[in-house]
Design a protein around this motif. Structure first.
Motif, PDB file in Angstrom:
ATOM      1  N   THR A   1       6.741   4.563  23.793  1.00  0.00           N
ATOM      2  CA  THR A   1       6.747   3.148  24.148  1.00  0.00           C
ATOM      3  C   THR A   1       7.952   2.470  23.504  1.00  0.00           C
ATOM      4  OG1 THR A   1       5.487   2.487  22.195  1.00  0.00           O
ATOM      5  CG2 THR A   1       4.224   3.187  24.142  1.00  0.00           C
ATOM      6  N   PRO A   2       8.301   1.245  23.954  1.00  0.00           N
ATOM      7  CA  PRO A   2       9.396   0.525  23.300  1.00  0.00           C
ATOM      8  C   PRO A   2       9.205   0.379  21.792  1.00  0.00           C
ATOM      9  CG  PRO A   2       8.888  -0.510  25.399  1.00  0.00           C
ATOM     10  CD  PRO A   2       7.846   0.558  25.187  1.00  0.00           C
ATOM     11  N   ASP A   3       7.974   0.123  21.362  1.00  0.00           N
ATOM     12  CA  ASP A   3       7.722   0.001  19.920  1.00  0.00           C
ATOM     13  C   ASP A   3       7.957   1.324  19.203  1.00  0.00           C
ATOM     14  OD1 ASP A   3       7.136  -2.657  20.138  1.00  0.00           O
ATOM     15  OD2 ASP A   3       4.955  -2.395  20.113  1.00  0.00           O
TER      16      ASP A   3
ATOM     17  N   ARG B   1       9.924   3.724  20.226  1.00  0.00           N
ATOM     18  CA  ARG B   1      11.363   4.002  20.253  1.00  0.00           C
ATOM     19  C   ARG B   1      12.088   3.173  19.202  1.00  0.00           C
ATOM     20  NH1 ARG B   1      13.265   3.221  26.254  1.00  0.00           N
ATOM     21  NH2 ARG B   1      15.126   4.347  25.521  1.00  0.00           N
ATOM     22  N   ALA B   2      11.683   1.914  19.064  1.00  0.00           N
ATOM     23  CA  ALA B   2      12.303   1.053  18.049  1.00  0.00           C
ATOM     24  C   ALA B   2      12.041   1.589  16.643  1.00  0.00           C
ATOM     25  CB  ALA B   2      11.785  -0.374  18.186  1.00  0.00           C
ATOM     26  N   ALA B   3      10.830   2.088  16.404  1.00  0.00           N
ATOM     27  CA  ALA B   3      10.507   2.657  15.093  1.00  0.00           C
ATOM     28  C   ALA B   3      11.336   3.902  14.826  1.00  0.00           C
ATOM     29  CB  ALA B   3       9.013   2.979  15.023  1.00  0.00           C
ATOM     30  N   ALA B   4      11.512   4.729  15.860  1.00  0.00           N
ATOM     31  CA  ALA B   4      12.323   5.935  15.714  1.00  0.00           C
ATOM     32  C   ALA B   4      13.770   5.575  15.390  1.00  0.00           C
ATOM     33  CB  ALA B   4      12.257   6.769  16.989  1.00  0.00           C
ATOM     34  N   LEU B   5      14.271   4.512  16.019  1.00  0.00           N
ATOM     35  CA  LEU B   5      15.643   4.074  15.745  1.00  0.00           C
ATOM     36  C   LEU B   5      15.783   3.582  14.309  1.00  0.00           C
ATOM     37  CD1 LEU B   5      18.519   3.370  16.593  1.00  0.00           C
ATOM     38  CD2 LEU B   5      17.643   1.201  17.507  1.00  0.00           C
ATOM     39  N   THR B   6      14.798   2.825  13.835  1.00  0.00           N
ATOM     40  CA  THR B   6      14.844   2.338  12.454  1.00  0.00           C
ATOM     41  C   THR B   6      14.871   3.495  11.465  1.00  0.00           C
ATOM     42  OG1 THR B   6      13.680   0.295  13.030  1.00  0.00           O
ATOM     43  CG2 THR B   6      13.626   0.972  10.719  1.00  0.00           C
ATOM     44  N   GLN B   7      14.022   4.480  11.700  1.00  0.00           N
ATOM     45  CA  GLN B   7      13.977   5.643  10.817  1.00  0.00           C
ATOM     46  C   GLN B   7      15.301   6.400  10.862  1.00  0.00           C
ATOM     47  OE1 GLN B   7      11.373   8.871  12.009  1.00  0.00           O
ATOM     48  NE2 GLN B   7      10.826   9.267   9.871  1.00  0.00           N
ATOM     49  N   TRP B   8      15.839   6.592  12.053  1.00  0.00           N
ATOM     50  CA  TRP B   8      17.087   7.342  12.213  1.00  0.00           C
ATOM     51  C   TRP B   8      18.252   6.580  11.574  1.00  0.00           C
ATOM     52  CZ3 TRP B   8      19.051  11.779  12.451  1.00  0.00           C
ATOM     53  CH2 TRP B   8      20.281  12.060  13.049  1.00  0.00           C
ATOM     54  N   GLY B   9      18.296   5.277  11.791  1.00  0.00           N
ATOM     55  CA  GLY B   9      19.349   4.487  11.176  1.00  0.00           C
ATOM     56  C   GLY B   9      19.330   4.601   9.661  1.00  0.00           C
ATOM     57  N   GLY B  10      18.139   4.651   9.076  1.00  0.00           N
ATOM     58  CA  GLY B  10      18.028   4.827   7.636  1.00  0.00           C
ATOM     59  C   GLY B  10      18.606   6.147   7.171  1.00  0.00           C
ATOM     60  N   LEU B  11      18.353   7.203   7.930  1.00  0.00           N
ATOM     61  CA  LEU B  11      18.896   8.522   7.573  1.00  0.00           C
ATOM     62  C   LEU B  11      20.413   8.546   7.694  1.00  0.00           C
ATOM     63  CD1 LEU B  11      16.287  10.853   9.332  1.00  0.00           C
ATOM     64  CD2 LEU B  11      16.552  10.469   6.868  1.00  0.00           C
ATOM     65  N   VAL B  12      20.936   7.899   8.729  1.00  0.00           N
ATOM     66  CA  VAL B  12      22.393   7.857   8.917  1.00  0.00           C
ATOM     67  C   VAL B  12      23.054   7.104   7.763  1.00  0.00           C
ATOM     68  CG1 VAL B  12      24.254   7.000  10.395  1.00  0.00           C
ATOM     69  CG2 VAL B  12      22.226   8.028  11.433  1.00  0.00           C
ATOM     70  N   HIS B  13      22.530   5.949   7.416  1.00  0.00           N
ATOM     71  CA  HIS B  13      23.125   5.149   6.341  1.00  0.00           C
ATOM     72  C   HIS B  13      23.000   5.868   4.999  1.00  0.00           C
ATOM     73  CE1 HIS B  13      22.416   1.537   9.135  1.00  0.00           C
ATOM     74  NE2 HIS B  13      23.685   1.847   9.159  1.00  0.00           N
ATOM     75  N   LYS B  14      21.912   6.566   4.794  1.00  0.00           N
ATOM     76  CA  LYS B  14      21.733   7.338   3.556  1.00  0.00           C
ATOM     77  C   LYS B  14      22.783   8.450   3.481  1.00  0.00           C
ATOM     78  CE  LYS B  14      18.080   9.789   0.991  1.00  0.00           C
ATOM     79  NZ  LYS B  14      18.651  11.163   0.897  1.00  0.00           N
TER      80      LYS B  14
ATOM     81  N   THR C   1      14.903  -1.229  24.280  1.00  0.00           N
ATOM     82  CA  THR C   1      14.020  -2.284  24.770  1.00  0.00           C
ATOM     83  C   THR C   1      14.256  -2.687  26.222  1.00  0.00           C
ATOM     84  OG1 THR C   1      15.529  -4.009  23.950  1.00  0.00           O
ATOM     85  CG2 THR C   1      13.777  -3.277  22.463  1.00  0.00           C
ATOM     86  N   TRP C   2      15.393  -2.318  26.823  1.00  0.00           N
ATOM     87  CA  TRP C   2      15.683  -2.841  28.160  1.00  0.00           C
ATOM     88  C   TRP C   2      14.734  -2.252  29.205  1.00  0.00           C
ATOM     89  CZ3 TRP C   2      17.250  -0.536  32.764  1.00  0.00           C
ATOM     90  CH2 TRP C   2      17.578   0.828  32.700  1.00  0.00           C
ATOM     91  N   ARG C   3      14.413  -3.097  30.180  1.00  0.00           N
ATOM     92  CA  ARG C   3      13.602  -2.651  31.317  1.00  0.00           C
ATOM     93  C   ARG C   3      14.317  -2.950  32.633  1.00  0.00           C
ATOM     94  NH1 ARG C   3      10.916   0.988  29.471  1.00  0.00           N
ATOM     95  NH2 ARG C   3       9.489   0.948  31.256  1.00  0.00           N
ATOM     96  N   THR C   4      15.049  -4.048  32.686  1.00  0.00           N
ATOM     97  CA  THR C   4      15.816  -4.397  33.874  1.00  0.00           C
ATOM     98  C   THR C   4      17.153  -4.991  33.437  1.00  0.00           C
ATOM     99  OG1 THR C   4      14.873  -6.622  34.005  1.00  0.00           O
ATOM    100  CG2 THR C   4      13.756  -4.884  35.258  1.00  0.00           C
ATOM    101  N   ILE C   5      18.121  -4.977  34.359  1.00  0.00           N
ATOM    102  CA  ILE C   5      19.406  -5.632  34.180  1.00  0.00           C
ATOM    103  C   ILE C   5      19.441  -6.764  35.209  1.00  0.00           C
ATOM    104  CG2 ILE C   5      21.912  -5.387  34.276  1.00  0.00           C
ATOM    105  CD1 ILE C   5      20.727  -3.803  32.005  1.00  0.00           C
ATOM    106  N   ALA C   6      19.480  -7.998  34.736  1.00  0.00           N
ATOM    107  CA  ALA C   6      19.315  -9.136  35.645  1.00  0.00           C
ATOM    108  C   ALA C   6      20.499  -9.309  36.588  1.00  0.00           C
ATOM    109  CB  ALA C   6      19.102 -10.417  34.844  1.00  0.00           C
TER     110      ALA C   6
END
Length: 298
Positions: free
Chosen positions: A68-70, A72-85, A126-131
């Motif tokens: 789900t978007p949530d 996916r967003a959580a996965a991105l947060t976790q991954w971003g933390g690993l990259v910055h570390k 988060t995107w679902r459509t492009i207006a």
């Protein structure tokens, strides 16, 4: 030849050589055409760093592309933390990040595009459509362009004026490529409940994205024409890069022309099946550029 590439890239440590080799295998598996183009057409010293950047981009996309978007967003947060570390410590438990850190040490521009790319991923999850065209442009600027620049920055000219032209050409190239992606993946995206084709264009043509029809055919033709205009403009890239990079750029643009032709041929059938360039034609293009590169280096 791969060992020579690692040597010329300055990668001496045994563990890092294994790490880069692992990224090479990954890129060869999921991006066969891009892998072949890099190996055949780029200077050896650049190839391991290209592999590292492409592997990172793919690994990121794979991590944030499920759920789900949530989720996916959580996965991105976790991954971003690993990259910055990894950047903060200069090391990581993950080979893909160890390679990324080393590549950024050798090519400092990579670090900035990593940050832009991770920020752009917030829109991607988060995107679902492009207006409309404005929103498509925002998507390209925030996500697609930084993703391309992770590798393209390795080929960027040093001169400030040429670099501005180069970045503009990359923008036009990736905008064309993004339109191709949205058209090629239309049937899959619609099944997933989203569409990257601008919604105002869909409404203007009265197109049904779920089944072939004349209106959808006109929509596809319009989007292909817009992509084609950007692709023509992106040819400026060959004028500003170093001569040793030109065969690769020419091959990259050539493959996009094949994609454009394939989308045009598919027309309204993109509603039911994906499209893409014919593999034999792409192989012939690479062979021609390889032969031309060999003649220039004699």
């Amino acid at each position: 030849m791969w060992k020579r590439a690692l040597d010329r890239a300055g990668i001496k440590e045994p563990r890092l050589r294994r790490d880069y080799t692992e990224q090479r295998h990954a890129v060869r598996k999921f991006a066969t055409a891009e892998y072949a183009a890099a190996r055949l057409l780029l200077p050896a010293a650049l190839v391991p760093h290209v592999m590292a950047a492409v592997a990172f981009m793919h690994d990121t996309d794979d991590r944030i592309d499920r759920g789900t978007p949530d989720e996916r967003a959580a996965a991105l947060t976790q991954w971003g933390g690993l990259v910055h570390k990894a950047f903060a410590e200069g090391d990581s438990g993950l080979p893909v990040l160890r390679c990324l850190v080393r590549t950024a040490e050798r090519h400092p521009d990579v670090r900035g595009y990593v940050e832009e790319f991770l920020q752009g991923c917030e829109r991607e999850v988060t995107w679902r459509t492009i207006a409309d065209e404005d929103e498509l442009e925002q998507y390209v600027r925030e996500y697609s362009l930084p993703a391309l620049m992770l590798t393209a920055c390795l080929l960027a000219p040093v001169d400030a004026g040429a670099r501005t032209v180069f970045t503009g050409g990359c923008h036009q190239l990736i905008r064309a490529m993004q339109r191709f992606d949205f058209l090629e993946d239309l049937s899959e995206d619609v099944r997933a409940g989203r569409s990257g084709v601008p919604a105002d264009a869909v409404a203007r043509h009265g197109a049904d994205l779920t089944r072939p029809g004349a209106a959808l055919g006109r929509l596809v033709a319009e989007q292909a024409d817009l992509a084609g205009t950007d692709l023509i403009a992106a040819a400026c890239l060959t004028d500003v890069v170093e001569p040793s990079y030109r065969p690769f750029i020419q091959a990259l643009i050539g493959v996009q022309r094949l994609r454009l032709d394939a989308v045009r041929r598919a027309g309204a059938s993109v509603a039911t099946r994906s499209s893409g360039p014919p593999a034999p034609a792409a192989a012939v293009l690479l062979l021609r550029q390889t032969a031309a590169r060999a003649r220039r280096t004699r």
